[in-house]
Design an enzyme around this catalytic site. Structure first.
Site, PDB file in Angstrom:
ATOM      1  N   SER A  18       0.748  -1.087   0.123  1.00  0.00           N
ATOM      2  CA  SER A  18       0.052   0.052  -0.004  1.00  0.00           C
ATOM      3  C   SER A  18       0.871   1.343   0.002  1.00  0.00           C
ATOM      4  O   SER A  18       0.296   2.319   0.466  1.00  0.00           O
ATOM      5  CB  SER A  18      -0.946   0.102   1.105  1.00  0.00           C
ATOM      6  OG  SER A  18      -1.577  -1.190   1.303  1.00  0.00           O
ATOM      7  N   LEU A  19       1.904   1.298  -0.658  1.00  0.00           N
ATOM      8  CA  LEU A  19       2.692   2.542  -0.621  1.00  0.00           C
ATOM      9  C   LEU A  19       2.527   3.388  -1.817  1.00  0.00           C
ATOM     10  O   LEU A  19       2.855   4.473  -2.082  1.00  0.00           O
ATOM     11  CB  LEU A  19       4.015   1.957  -0.882  1.00  0.00           C
ATOM     12  CG  LEU A  19       5.025   1.627   0.439  1.00  0.00           C
ATOM     13  CD1 LEU A  19       6.382   1.466   0.169  1.00  0.00           C
ATOM     14  CD2 LEU A  19       4.784   2.551   1.460  1.00  0.00           C
ATOM     15  N   GLY A  22       1.079   1.928  -7.766  1.00  0.00           N
ATOM     16  CA  GLY A  22       0.219   2.005  -8.932  1.00  0.00           C
ATOM     17  C   GLY A  22       0.371   3.438  -9.316  1.00  0.00           C
ATOM     18  O   GLY A  22       0.365   3.922 -10.689  1.00  0.00           O
ATOM     19  N   THR A 193      16.309   4.882   7.217  1.00  0.00           N
ATOM     20  CA  THR A 193      16.707   4.467   5.830  1.00  0.00           C
ATOM     21  C   THR A 193      16.803   2.742   6.116  1.00  0.00           C
ATOM     22  O   THR A 193      17.061   2.058   4.979  1.00  0.00           O
ATOM     23  CB  THR A 193      18.080   4.854   5.352  1.00  0.00           C
ATOM     24  OG1 THR A 193      19.133   4.607   6.201  1.00  0.00           O
ATOM     25  CG2 THR A 193      17.854   6.358   5.386  1.00  0.00           C
ATOM     26  N   THR A 196      14.612   0.517   3.780  1.00  0.00           N
ATOM     27  CA  THR A 196      15.015   0.550   2.640  1.00  0.00           C
ATOM     28  C   THR A 196      16.332  -0.344   2.291  1.00  0.00           C
ATOM     29  O   THR A 196      16.335  -1.007   1.203  1.00  0.00           O
ATOM     30  CB  THR A 196      14.994   1.963   2.201  1.00  0.00           C
ATOM     31  OG1 THR A 196      13.882   2.584   2.386  1.00  0.00           O
ATOM     32  CG2 THR A 196      15.422   2.178   0.610  1.00  0.00           C
ATOM     33  N   GLY A 359     -23.462  -2.809  -7.599  1.00  0.00           N
ATOM     34  CA  GLY A 359     -23.355  -3.693  -6.561  1.00  0.00           C
ATOM     35  C   GLY A 359     -23.949  -5.202  -6.844  1.00  0.00           C
ATOM     36  O   GLY A 359     -24.473  -5.421  -8.103  1.00  0.00           O
ATOM     37  N   CYS A 386     -25.541   1.118 -12.838  1.00  0.00           N
ATOM     38  CA  CYS A 386     -25.688  -0.490 -13.075  1.00  0.00           C
ATOM     39  C   CYS A 386     -26.676  -1.220 -12.025  1.00  0.00           C
ATOM     40  O   CYS A 386     -28.004  -0.847 -12.248  1.00  0.00           O
ATOM     41  CB  CYS A 386     -24.194  -1.352 -12.642  1.00  0.00           C
ATOM     42  SG  CYS A 386     -24.090  -2.875 -13.497  1.00  0.00           S
ATOM     43  N   HIS A 512     -21.129   1.086 -16.832  1.00  0.00           N
ATOM     44  CA  HIS A 512     -20.290   1.909 -15.961  1.00  0.00           C
ATOM     45  C   HIS A 512     -19.530   3.037 -16.691  1.00  0.00           C
ATOM     46  O   HIS A 512     -18.506   3.010 -16.871  1.00  0.00           O
ATOM     47  CB  HIS A 512     -19.405   0.957 -15.126  1.00  0.00           C
ATOM     48  CG  HIS A 512     -19.943  -0.191 -14.400  1.00  0.00           C
ATOM     49  ND1 HIS A 512     -20.029   0.061 -12.974  1.00  0.00           N
ATOM     50  CD2 HIS A 512     -20.525  -1.209 -14.635  1.00  0.00           C
ATOM     51  CE1 HIS A 512     -20.424  -1.048 -12.393  1.00  0.00           C
ATOM     52  NE2 HIS A 512     -20.702  -1.945 -13.412  1.00  0.00           N
ATOM     53  N   GLU A 514     -18.221   5.335 -15.219  1.00  0.00           N
ATOM     54  CA  GLU A 514     -16.935   5.837 -14.565  1.00  0.00           C
ATOM     55  C   GLU A 514     -15.634   5.191 -15.025  1.00  0.00           C
ATOM     56  O   GLU A 514     -14.562   5.745 -14.896  1.00  0.00           O
ATOM     57  CB  GLU A 514     -17.144   5.387 -12.841  1.00  0.00           C
ATOM     58  CG  GLU A 514     -17.046   4.028 -12.506  1.00  0.00           C
ATOM     59  CD  GLU A 514     -18.533   3.203 -12.833  1.00  0.00           C
ATOM     60  OE1 GLU A 514     -19.251   3.776 -13.249  1.00  0.00           O
ATOM     61  OE2 GLU A 514     -18.726   2.200 -12.316  1.00  0.00           O
TER      62      GLU A 514
HETATM   63  N1  GLN Z   1     -25.851  -7.310  -9.505  1.00  0.00           N
HETATM   64  C1  GLN Z   1     -26.232  -6.596 -10.682  1.00  0.00           C
HETATM   65  C2  GLN Z   1     -26.347  -7.309 -11.965  1.00  0.00           C
HETATM   66  O1  GLN Z   1     -25.553  -8.150 -11.977  1.00  0.00           O
HETATM   67  C3  GLN Z   1     -25.765  -5.299 -11.221  1.00  0.00           C
HETATM   68  C4  GLN Z   1     -24.266  -5.376 -11.343  1.00  0.00           C
HETATM   69  C5  GLN Z   1     -23.326  -4.234 -10.972  1.00  0.00           C
HETATM   70  O2  GLN Z   1     -24.004  -3.168 -10.197  1.00  0.00           O
HETATM   71  N2  GLN Z   1     -22.051  -4.108 -11.477  1.00  0.00           N
HETATM   72  O3  GLN Z   1     -26.771  -7.317 -12.981  1.00  0.00           O
END
Ligand code: GLN
Length: 549
Positions: A18-19, A22, A193, A196, A359, A386, A512, A514
């Site tokens: 977790s440093l 990325g 140090t 490291t 979700g 979603c 999505h 995002e």
């Molecule tokens: N659980 C829902 C599905 O499978 C929505 C998936 C999500 O929100 N990525 O359709």
């Protein structure tokens, strides 16, 4: 340098996890790109899952999805956000995937009776996957981030592969950047140090000499501390770079550039540094990001809110779009499992917008439905992503169409009103991993919709990750009551977007957005959501003493 062989940079980590490997890898990628190089970043993860798609977000943060439908580590999201270039399945490798390929080859008899071993068979497969990206001819520089921390048993094959590649390709064609921590001991007021030094030594035990050290630190490293690190870790003084805690991850490239990080790397790889970097887009973004003219609060209603990394791409998409709007977006994390009819007003009080999060599974679903209902009735700008869109559809079916028991088949397979049902193609799927509707899918938008205006287009491509869909049996009833399907898959006619007519901004998307948002290209849907939230805030102010309209 179009046709030259690519150079390979390996980013390893030591001392602790977790440093922010990325972010360092992404920052370096961005700096090299700003100097005109074609760069990509790959992640090698040491766990045995084939991909993180089946991991609980609590365990590993968000699962990121590439255009070509790979379910990947969230670092891939950073790579795309910094480089403004899509990654692909090839950019994400896990030990599980490596073993899977080797075992498949073994079963096919490809190894001609040989004993299959970690060295050379596993390491060769890792090597093949690193070179696969380099050999596309699309990149001048491939940065490969090795997950985990040196000394971990599970990352040994990756480290051994790095050793072999640096030997094979030579020192001007490869580079190892080692990221460590220089802790500060408050009691004695010292920066230490030793961790490291030990970490670099562990790397040397595996035959690898780090070329550049990046030291994470809470305090500026004085010259003598840098000199000590250089001397004991066998690197040039100018190759010791500090990565100090920053107020924003988007500042990191500039903090590193100020120490000539990119120059040091290019010199080490024998690449010209003559092209001055072009930071125009980033500078403009950072200027707005750090000097917002106003602040709004948006509620993120979800069930994984105790680990905010679970919604990484969403929060970053807000950051990018907020800068465009010269606004600071503060996220109010609302755990949907705690929301009830009685406390929803209190929990959403003062927010200018509501995001109903993606979700899986039935926990916290009722709270999300209650939040959607409250936001719909009170004209609070709302974006459902979603599962969020599915929730909006269930809420509407229950409270406007009058189907009290309406549900998604995911939550209640026996519901008499499955407004969200399992997609046809998913009905015979029994394996969980990698079997959802994933990656880029086309979507046609109704020309007279809000969403077409937002995208300034009637044909878009967005990334998906779901099994369930809007049930077209309810199509007419939704249209009649004003919750209009306005985006469709051109081939299957699956509904991808719902838009409520009677509302300033109540939009649900099955995809999505995002995942597509980057610093250089903030997502129009997030921008217009923030704009709607800003107008909502103004309305709020006007009616500050009266009842909310
Ligand atoms: N659980 C829902 C599905 O499978 C929505 C998936 C999500 O929100 N990525 O359709």
């Amino acid at each position: 340098m179009e046709n030259k062989a690519p150079k390979y940079i390996f980013v390893t980590g030591g001392v602790t996890s977790s440093l922010g490997k990325g972010i360092v890898a992404s920052s370096l990628g961005m700096l090299l790109q700003a100097r005109g190089y074609r760069v990509t970043i790959q992640k090698l993860d040491p766990y045995i899952n084939i991909d993180p798609g089946t991991l609980n977000p609590y365990e590993h943060g968000e699962c990121y999805v590439t255009e070509d439908g790979a379910e990947t580590d969230l670092d891939l999201g950073h790579y795309e956000r910094y480089l403004n270039r899509p990654t692909s399945r090839a950019n994400s490798v896990t030990t599980g995937r490596i073993y899977q390929s080797v075992i498949e080859k073994e079963r096919r008899g490809d190894y001609l009776g040989k004993t299959v071993q970690v060295i050379p068979h596993i390491t060769n497969e890792i090597k093949r996957r690193i070179k696969l990206i380099g050999n596309t001819g699309d990149y001048d520089i491939v940065i490969t981030e090795i997950g985990g921390t040196v000394g971990d048993i599970e990352s040994l094959p990756y480290i051994e592969t790095v050793r072999q590649l640096t030997w094979e390709l030579g020192e001007k064609n490869t580079m190892v950047i080692h990221l460590t921590l220089v802790p500060y001991l408050a009691a004695s007021g010292e920066l230490k140090t030793k961790p490291t030094q030990h970490s670099v030594r562990t790397l040397m035990e595996s035959g690898i000499q780090a070329n550049v050290l990046v030291a994470r630190t809470e305090h500026n490293l004085p010259k003598d501390v840098k000199a000590k690190l250089a001397q004991f870790c066998n690197v040039k003084k100018e190759n010791v770079i500090q990565s100090i805690d920053a107020s924003s991850i988007y500042e990191v490239p500039f903090l590193l550039h100020a120490q000539n990080f990119d120059g040091v790397v290019l010199d080490g790889l024998d690449l010209p540094t003559n092209q001055e970097p072009n930071f125009d887009t980033w500078k403009k973004f950072l200027e707005r990001h750090q000097n917002p003219k106003q602040t709004i609060e948006i509620a993120l209603v979800g069930k994984y809110v105790s680990l905010q990394d679970s919604y990484k791409s969403i929060t970053e998409a807000f950051t990018h779009a907020a800068a465009t709007c010269e606004t600071a977006v503060k996220i109010r994390w609302v755990y949907s499992g705690d929301l009830t009819e009685d406390n929803v007003a209190e929990n959403l009080k003062g927010v200018s917008g509501v995001l109903i999060a993606p979700g899986f599974g039935d926990r916290g679903i009722n709270g999300k439905i209650i939040a959607a209902n409250y936001a719909r009735r009170n004209n609070i700008p709302t974006l459902g992503i979603c599962l969020g869109m599915q929730i909006m559809a269930i809420e509407f079916a229950r409270n406007v169409l009058g189907y009290e028991k309406a549900d998604s088949a995911e939550m209640d397979s026996q519901t008499p009103y499955p407004v969200i049902s399992l997609m046809e193609g998913q009905k015979d799927v029994s394996e969980k991993g990698g079997t959802m509707r994933l990656g880029n899918w086309a979507c046609d938008l109704k020309a007279d919709s809000k969403i077409a205006n937002i995208y300034q287009s009637t044909s878009i491509l967005e990334r998906h990750r779901h099994r369930y869909e809007f049930n077209n049996e309810y199509y007419d009833e939704f249209v009649n009551k004003g919750f209009i399907p306005v985006g469709f898959n051109p081939e299957t006619e699956l509904v991808e977007i719902l838009e409520y007519k009677e509302h300033p901004f109540y939009i649900g998307v099955q995809f999505h957005p995002e995942y597509k948002s980057t610093v250089a290209s903030p997502h129009p849907l997030f921008i217009s959501f923030i704009e709607a939230a800003l107008s909502n805030k103004q309305i709020d102010n006007i009616h500050a003493t009266g009842e909310k309209i």
